[in-house]
Scaffold this motif. Structure first.
Motif, mmCIF file in Angstrom:
data_model
loop_
_atom_site.group_PDB
_atom_site.id
_atom_site.type_symbol
_atom_site.label_atom_id
_atom_site.label_comp_id
_atom_site.label_asym_id
_atom_site.label_seq_id
_atom_site.Cartn_x
_atom_site.Cartn_y
_atom_site.Cartn_z
ATOM 1 N N LEU A 1 -22.864 -59.132 -0.316
ATOM 2 C CA LEU A 1 -22.761 -59.523 -1.721
ATOM 3 C C LEU A 1 -22.076 -58.437 -2.556
ATOM 4 O O LEU A 1 -21.291 -58.748 -3.450
ATOM 5 C CB LEU A 1 -24.142 -59.843 -2.274
ATOM 6 N N ALA A 2 -22.341 -57.182 -2.255
ATOM 7 C CA ALA A 2 -21.696 -56.083 -2.979
ATOM 8 C C ALA A 2 -20.186 -56.106 -2.748
ATOM 9 O O ALA A 2 -19.409 -55.900 -3.682
ATOM 10 C CB ALA A 2 -22.287 -54.743 -2.538
ATOM 11 N N GLU A 3 -19.806 -56.390 -1.521
ATOM 12 C CA GLU A 3 -18.365 -56.463 -1.218
ATOM 13 C C GLU A 3 -17.714 -57.630 -1.958
ATOM 14 O O GLU A 3 -16.617 -57.491 -2.503
ATOM 15 C CB GLU A 3 -18.169 -56.587 0.288
ATOM 16 N N LYS A 4 -18.389 -58.760 -2.019
ATOM 17 C CA LYS A 4 -17.862 -59.906 -2.766
ATOM 18 C C LYS A 4 -17.745 -59.574 -4.250
ATOM 19 O O LYS A 4 -16.775 -59.964 -4.906
ATOM 20 C CB LYS A 4 -18.768 -61.126 -2.584
ATOM 21 N N LEU A 5 -18.731 -58.854 -4.777
ATOM 22 C CA LEU A 5 -18.699 -58.473 -6.187
ATOM 23 C C LEU A 5 -17.496 -57.583 -6.492
ATOM 24 O O LEU A 5 -16.849 -57.749 -7.524
ATOM 25 C CB LEU A 5 -19.996 -57.765 -6.573
ATOM 26 N N MET A 6 -17.168 -56.677 -5.591
ATOM 27 C CA MET A 6 -16.012 -55.794 -5.813
ATOM 28 C C MET A 6 -14.711 -56.594 -5.902
ATOM 29 O O MET A 6 -13.806 -56.224 -6.623
ATOM 30 C CB MET A 6 -15.875 -54.773 -4.674
ATOM 31 N N ARG A 7 -14.635 -57.710 -5.170
ATOM 32 C CA ARG A 7 -13.410 -58.516 -5.137
ATOM 33 C C ARG A 7 -13.368 -59.604 -6.208
ATOM 34 O O ARG A 7 -12.311 -60.161 -6.475
ATOM 35 C CB ARG A 7 -13.255 -59.160 -3.763
ATOM 36 N N ALA A 8 -14.499 -59.926 -6.810
ATOM 37 C CA ALA A 8 -14.586 -61.038 -7.758
ATOM 38 C C ALA A 8 -13.801 -60.747 -9.036
ATOM 39 O O ALA A 8 -13.771 -59.617 -9.520
ATOM 40 C CB ALA A 8 -16.049 -61.320 -8.087
ATOM 41 N N GLU B 1 -23.485 -49.988 -11.736
ATOM 42 C CA GLU B 1 -22.852 -49.441 -12.929
ATOM 43 C C GLU B 1 -21.332 -49.423 -12.785
ATOM 44 O O GLU B 1 -20.605 -49.700 -13.731
ATOM 45 C CB GLU B 1 -23.365 -48.020 -13.179
ATOM 46 N N ASN B 2 -20.870 -49.091 -11.592
ATOM 47 C CA ASN B 2 -19.435 -48.996 -11.324
ATOM 48 C C ASN B 2 -19.177 -49.461 -9.888
ATOM 49 O O ASN B 2 -19.260 -48.652 -8.958
ATOM 50 C CB ASN B 2 -18.964 -47.551 -11.517
ATOM 51 N N PRO B 3 -18.870 -50.747 -9.708
ATOM 52 C CA PRO B 3 -18.680 -51.274 -8.346
ATOM 53 C C PRO B 3 -17.340 -50.844 -7.717
ATOM 54 O O PRO B 3 -16.483 -51.659 -7.408
ATOM 55 C CB PRO B 3 -18.785 -52.788 -8.525
ATOM 56 N N SER B 4 -17.193 -49.557 -7.540
ATOM 57 C CA SER B 4 -15.976 -48.997 -6.943
ATOM 58 C C SER B 4 -16.140 -48.906 -5.424
ATOM 59 O O SER B 4 -17.245 -49.011 -4.891
ATOM 60 C CB SER B 4 -15.719 -47.591 -7.498
#
Length: 96
Positions: free
Chosen positions: A51-58, A20-23
């Protein structure tokens, strides 16, 4: 089964909050739950974290869409491994 169900619930709450909020804060909560599951149940979820870390940076929407799909699949596989662990006492079961 009770123990694994509890950890699936904890993981799902953290995962849902992150999606919901990739903070960074939500990532850290998800990371804590992933490490907890690895330590206490022996199921590794580092692919979900990567993958979650990549999503935060994408930043590119096409990349974000693909990462979300990949992240969902990795999360589903993590839950599957937890269920298999509870059912068969194993981390992985071929062809299941």
């Amino acid at each position: 089964l009770e123990k694994v169900s509890w950890y699936i619930t904890k993981l799902s709450l953290s995962y849902g909050a992150f999606r919901e909020n990739p903070s960074k804060e939500n990532f850290n909560r998800l990371k804590a739950r992933i490490y907890e599951v690895k330590e206490r149940l022996g199921v590794d979820g580092t692919t979900v974290l990567e993958l979650a870390e990549k999503l935060m940076r994408a930043r590119d929407i096409r990349n974000i869409t693909k990462l979300i799909c990949d992240l969902n699949m990795a999360y589903k596989l993590l839950i599957k491994e937890l269920i298999l662990k509870a059912t068969f006492g194993e981390e992985k079961q071929d062809n299941q």
